[in-house]
Write an enzyme that holds these catalytic residues in place. Structure first.
Site, PDB file in Angstrom:
ATOM      1  CD  GLU A   1       9.491  12.201 -15.513  1.00 42.97           C
ATOM      2  OE1 GLU A   1       8.476  12.904 -15.450  1.00 42.97           O
ATOM      3  OE2 GLU A   1      10.644  12.667 -15.528  1.00 42.97           O
TER       4      GLU A   1
ATOM      5  CE  LYS B   1      11.899  19.145 -10.896  1.00 41.52           C
ATOM      6  NZ  LYS B   1      10.664  19.513 -11.576  1.00 41.52           N
TER       7      LYS B   1
ATOM      8  CB  SER C   1      13.396  22.519 -14.966  1.00 42.28           C
ATOM      9  OG  SER C   1      12.604  23.683 -15.035  1.00 42.28           O
TER      10      SER C   1
ATOM     11  CG  HIS D   1      -1.686  -1.249   1.437  1.00 41.85           C
ATOM     12  ND1 HIS D   1      -2.941  -1.500   0.926  1.00 41.85           N
ATOM     13  CD2 HIS D   1      -1.322  -2.379   2.108  1.00 41.85           C
ATOM     14  CE1 HIS D   1      -3.321  -2.714   1.291  1.00 41.85           C
ATOM     15  NE2 HIS D   1      -2.358  -3.273   2.006  1.00 41.85           N
TER      16      HIS D   1
END
Ligand code: ARG
Length: 461
Positions: free
Chosen positions: A294, A287, A281, A160
């Site tokens: 991804e 970043k 970024s 979970h």
């Protein structure tokens, strides 16, 4: 005249094809991927035809020379593809006739584009599955190598997405090894169904020429020959099976991607990827984005979509061949190219993963991950499991109030919850004690992981 009748099949037509119908029906822009397989199939077909005296040896010689020339033109980018000629098959046949005249017109004897295209796709997929399997094997080896380095690295295992029990990072990596190992098995098992030759089925009923299918199959290296001509020209289940296997691989890569993305975030900081696998970024200077996992996670959608496309293309078709089948190529090619690229980049990326062992360890100390060990300890001292569960629940509740992990309790604090608890408890509720105790086949103890790595290496040899 604006448009002429098709010289390959226009005999019974009085009018030329509508211009947009031609564009709409043409597949050459994408099926030219099959060109070299089409030539390979034609060489075998013509050779067999000459052996059964349907073609003379002179005709065969001219056909083979012509096909060889076309092959060179294609490889060197000199071949001029024309949508007037609809697909890869008619482009090549038409060029052959241009080069060698009448023998070129005889190549299609005893054959139809229906068995021709089915053969081409199988030849293509046979090669691609082998290339894909190689990348999959590189990934499997990379996982074993990394797991070996990380046998003693302790991290929280989750259910979970809540800290559940301590595990070895090596064990976690081996979970992916198992998934990809099954994927490899599936590809290997599907190979014999791909490696079946439809050629000789012609349009759907077979052919009246004295063909020797065994010989053509031998020339093309096919393991088996299709046993029903109607099935052979209409079936695409081998492609659907591949698309399904590809979808499973992507689903596994996507789950792994998701974890790599989470683990490399500032909130987890379990791992870091090298700069070479990340991007920055344009607005936020701090970043470092995990683009590779991804993108792999994102590409899972198209591969699953391709499977659904192929299933849907087939579902309403009466036997045998229908033009619907032309729509099988783009989804199939896309799945092939996508999983090849994703496996390749993962096989390259996995060895570059840097593990932040200390953060993983500290994280495993949060969330009472050894609570089950305390309960098991009490059970071994004679308490019933339900009662032990209750005792530990109360200890956790106390720990939460005091902001303390179980392993940080004093012996007196622990004894307050149950008098069966003695000094030896600290060996049991430490992270190391917890993983060492799970010492059975498939468990997370370092000893078992070493065994699993050895077994894993043997299984992919
Ligand atoms: N381009 C067609 C395909 O991809 C080749 C087979 C065409 N056969 C036919 N009878 N129209 O399926």
């Amino acid at each position: 005249m604006k448009s002429e009748k098709n010289h390959l099949w226009g005999g019974r037509f009085n009018e030329p094809t509508d211009e947009f119908v031609k564009i709409f029906g043409a597949s050459v822009s994408f099926d030219k991927v099959l060109a070299l397989y089409d030539i390979e199939g034609s060489i075998a077909h013509a050779t067999m035809l000459s052996e059964v005296d349907v073609l003379t040896t002179t005709e065969l010689k001219q056909i083979l020379e012509g096909l060889d020339k076309i092959k060179d033109e294609i490889i060197n980018g000199q071949f001029s593809w024309s949508i007037e000629l609809e697909d890869v098959h008619m482009n090549i046949e038409s060029r052959l006739t241009e080069i060698c005249g009448d023998p070129g017109k005889k190549l299609h004897t005893g054959r139809s584009r229906n068995d021709q295209v089915a053969t081409d796709i199988r030849l293509y997929l046979r090669d691609q599955v082998q290339l894909i399997t190689k990348e999959l094997e590189r990934l499997l080896n990379a996982l074993l190598d990394l797991a070996e380095q990380e046998i003693e690295t302790i991290m929280p295992g989750f259910t979970h997405l809540q800290a559940a029990q301590p595990i070895s990072f090596g064990h976690h990596l081996l979970a992916y090894f198992e998934m990809f190992k099954r994927d490899r098995e599936r590809l290997q098992e599907s190979f014999k169904r791909i490696n079946t030759m439809p050629l000789g089925s012609a349009a759907l009923a077979g052919t009246s020429y004295p063909i020797n299918r065994e010989r053509t199959a031998e020339l093309l290296g096919f393991e088996r020959i299709s046993l029903n001509s109607i099935d052979a020209v209409s079936d695409r289940d081998f492609a659907i099976e591949f698309a399904s296997n590809a979808s499973l691989i992507m689903m596994h890569l996507s789950r792994f991607s998701e974890e790599i993305i989470l683990w490399s975030s500032a909130q987890f900081e379990f791992i870091s990827l090298p700069d070479s696998f990340c991007t920055g970024s344009s607005i936020m200077p701090q970043k470092k984005n995990p683009d590779v996992p991804e993108l792999v996670r994102g590409k899972t959608g198209r591969v699953t979509g391709n499977l659904i496309s192929l299933l849907t293309i087939m579902k309403g078709q009466p036997l045998a061949y229908n033009k619907d089948n032309q729509e099988d190529k783009e989804p199939l090619f896309d799945s092939v190219e996508t999983i090849y690229a994703c496996l390749r980049i993962f096989a390259d990326m996995v060895p570059t993963i840097n593990t932040n062992k200390d953060n993983m360890y500290q994280s495993a100390l949060k969330g009472y991950t050894t609570a089950t060990d305390l309960a098991d300890y009490l059970v071994k001292k004679g308490l019933a499991f339900r009662d032990a569960h209750d005792v530990v629940g109360k200890a956790v509740s106390y720990g939460l109030k005091e902001r303390k992990d179980l392993s940080k309790f004093t012996i007196d604090e622990l004894k307050n919850f149950n008098s069966l608890i003695e000094e030896d408890i600290f060996d049991v509720i430490s992270l190391e004690g917890s993983i060492n105790a799970r010492n059975h086949l498939g468990g997370t103890s370092p000893k078992q992981i070493s065994i699993a790595i050895k077994t894993g290496r043997k299984s992919i040899k």
